[in-house]
Design an enzyme around this catalytic site. Structure first.
Site, PDB file in Angstrom:
ATOM      1  N   CYS A 117     -22.749   6.383  -2.127  1.00  0.00           N
ATOM      2  CA  CYS A 117     -21.782   7.371  -1.658  1.00  0.00           C
ATOM      3  C   CYS A 117     -22.484   8.605  -1.091  1.00  0.00           C
ATOM      4  CB  CYS A 117     -20.855   7.787  -2.800  1.00  0.00           C
ATOM      5  SG  CYS A 117     -19.637   9.023  -2.293  1.00  0.00           S
ATOM      6  N   ASP A 122       0.777  -1.234   0.000  1.00  0.00           N
ATOM      7  CA  ASP A 122       0.000   0.000   0.000  1.00  0.00           C
ATOM      8  C   ASP A 122       0.815   1.295   0.000  1.00  0.00           C
ATOM      9  OD1 ASP A 122      -2.396   1.489   0.004  1.00  0.00           O
ATOM     10  OD2 ASP A 122      -2.289   1.724   2.162  1.00  0.00           O
ATOM     11  N   CYS A 140     -14.726   5.378   5.393  1.00  0.00           N
ATOM     12  CA  CYS A 140     -16.134   5.205   5.030  1.00  0.00           C
ATOM     13  C   CYS A 140     -16.270   3.868   4.319  1.00  0.00           C
ATOM     14  CB  CYS A 140     -16.591   6.346   4.126  1.00  0.00           C
ATOM     15  SG  CYS A 140     -18.303   6.202   3.560  1.00  0.00           S
ATOM     16  N   CYS A 198     -19.637   2.550   0.125  1.00  0.00           N
ATOM     17  CA  CYS A 198     -19.589   2.012  -1.238  1.00  0.00           C
ATOM     18  C   CYS A 198     -19.158   0.547  -1.234  1.00  0.00           C
ATOM     19  CB  CYS A 198     -18.688   2.854  -2.131  1.00  0.00           C
ATOM     20  SG  CYS A 198     -16.922   2.852  -1.704  1.00  0.00           S
ATOM     21  N   CYS A 221     -22.849   0.801  -5.562  1.00  0.00           N
ATOM     22  CA  CYS A 221     -21.765   1.492  -4.858  1.00  0.00           C
ATOM     23  C   CYS A 221     -21.786   2.984  -5.132  1.00  0.00           C
ATOM     24  CB  CYS A 221     -20.413   0.888  -5.231  1.00  0.00           C
ATOM     25  SG  CYS A 221     -19.979   0.992  -6.985  1.00  0.00           S
ATOM     26  N   CYS A 262     -14.380  12.384  -1.227  1.00  0.00           N
ATOM     27  CA  CYS A 262     -14.455  11.059  -0.607  1.00  0.00           C
ATOM     28  C   CYS A 262     -14.235  11.161   0.902  1.00  0.00           C
ATOM     29  CB  CYS A 262     -13.404  10.141  -1.227  1.00  0.00           C
ATOM     30  SG  CYS A 262     -13.274   8.529  -0.442  1.00  0.00           S
ATOM     31  N   CYS A 299     -19.450  -6.109 -13.009  1.00  0.00           N
ATOM     32  CA  CYS A 299     -20.350  -5.113 -12.426  1.00  0.00           C
ATOM     33  C   CYS A 299     -21.658  -4.995 -13.206  1.00  0.00           C
ATOM     34  CB  CYS A 299     -19.674  -3.746 -12.361  1.00  0.00           C
ATOM     35  SG  CYS A 299     -18.420  -3.600 -11.073  1.00  0.00           S
ATOM     36  N   CYS A 338     -25.116  -2.662 -12.624  1.00  0.00           N
ATOM     37  CA  CYS A 338     -25.253  -2.296 -11.205  1.00  0.00           C
ATOM     38  C   CYS A 338     -24.526  -0.993 -10.896  1.00  0.00           C
ATOM     39  CB  CYS A 338     -24.700  -3.418 -10.332  1.00  0.00           C
ATOM     40  SG  CYS A 338     -24.731  -3.060  -8.560  1.00  0.00           S
TER      41      CYS A 338
END
Length: 379
Positions: free
Chosen positions: A203, A139, A246, A249, A199, A219, A193, A196
């Site tokens: 938000c 990361d 958060c 999503c 997500c 965000c 996906c 759809c």
């Protein structure tokens, strides 16, 4: 050729066995040239200023866009995934405005430490067996792990830009191992996906200008974790009681129905981080903040930024029980905290009481705090 194939197969099998033994739920391999579309996508993201104040993304763009720039000798990239799926819907806490909502991933020990330690052990054993060089990343390095993970077959980047897995939904920690060894390459995953947009619709701040594109400046995860400055007053009411990250999503993704909860042995959430009272969190000084969040990724943002987030939650809570501590925080040594305490009080106090409090306030010289008083209409 047959000998080379056997070696590739043997080394790849060894890595995957090691990954399973160390607690990873999935391990796949791709090659460093597998994301040719990444440079342009990253360039567009940066050109639109969707990275906000994350200047390090622009500074490392060349290395981030092409793994071979980061390390020219790399020949194979191994992606590891660890399921951290919750045992219940994390959005339930949003119905308790007097409690702080901490993202699922941060309710456990810091995954950077957990995964990097395991990857280093795997890398050491692999290097000894293969006689090849290795590097591991989790990361914080300029590695585009999600596009690489898609090409390796772990999942696909959903419309919320996060990785989605048919087995684990939107709940995978990722890590990578770069090596000079030739390994057997896995088949890339395709996008599932369809039509759809769960997500995107979930938000709270409308942070997705289009599917598969995110504007970090809107965000909540970015605002509460990466953003160091003043949070846009327009966005504050939309943050609710989300004080660190958060999950909306991620939690909305229908593929989560196939995901089992994470192993309690690996990633058991701390009970005191599932729904901590804002009254307690607002009272943390630097020492108690560090002690309470020891081993947690929350500790990385520091006490002042964290209390800033909690004050936004307090302002959104409607709880008059928090007025006293918010008033005390108007005298905090940190201007970041003082400024947000003013906003919280302006939301919680009856107007007359707030004006009286403002008239009795201590002398303030910080421009940011004064801006909050002006926003509240008492300057």
């Amino acid at each position: 050729m047959a000998k080379d194939e056997r070696r590739r197969g043997s080394l790849t099998a060894f890595l995957k066995e090691e990954a399973g033994a160390k607690g990873f739920d999935v391990c796949r391999v791709t090659h460093p040239a597998s994301i040719p579309q990444a440079p342009q996508r990253l360039s567009d993201f940066l050109a639109d200023n969707h990275h906000g104040t994350m200047d390090w993304m622009a500074e490392t763009a060349d290395r981030r866009a092409d793994p071979r720039v980061l390390w020219s000798d790399v020949r194979s990239i191994v992606l590891f995934g660890m399921n951290y799926g919750p045992d219940s819907d994390p959005r339930v806490i949003l119905e308790r405005p007097d409690r702080g909502a901490i993202s699922v991933y941060a309710q456990n020990r810091d995954y950077h430490d957990l995964i990097k330690g395991k990857l280093k052990e795997i890398a050491t054993r692999f290097a000894a067996r293969a006689g090849e060089d290795v590097k591991v990343f989790v990361d914080t390095a300029p590695v585009m792990e999600k596009p690489l993970a898609e090409q390796a077959g772990l999942g696909w980047q959903g419309k919320h830009t996060n990785l989605v897995s048919r087995e684990f939904g939107s709940w995978l920690f990722l890590g990578s191992l770069f090596t000079t060894a030739d390994l057997a390459i896995d088949v890339a995953e395709t996008d599932h996906c369809g039509s759809c947009r769960a997500c995107l619709d979930a938000c709270p701040t409308n942070a997705f200008p289009t599917p598969y594109r995110i504007d970090a400046r809107r965000c909540i995860s970015y605002l509460t974790i990466e953003h160091k400055g003043r949070i846009d007053p327009v966005l504050r009411p939309l943050i609710g009681n989300r004080i660190y990250g958060c999950d909306d999503c991620l939690a909305a993704c229908p593929w989560n129905k196939f995901a089992a909860a994470a192993s309690e042995i690996k990633l058991k959430a701390r009970e005191d981080l599932k729904a901590p009272p804002l009254s307690f969190l607002l009272g943390l000084d630097d020492a108690s903040f560090r002690a309470f969040f020891s081993g947690s990724p929350v500790k990385r943002i520091g006490r002042n930024r964290f209390v800033r987030n909690c004050l936004i939650a307090a302002g959104n809570s409607g709880s008059t029980a928090l007025i006293g501590i918010c008033a005390d925080l108007c005298r905090d040594p940190s201007e970041t905290v003082r400024g947000m305490a003013v906003w919280a009080l302006s939301c919680l106090m009856p107007r007359g009481e707030f004006e009286e409090f403002a008239a009795e306030r201590q002398e303030e010289n910080d421009a940011g705090v004064l801006a909050e008083w002006r926003l509240a209409g008492v300057l």
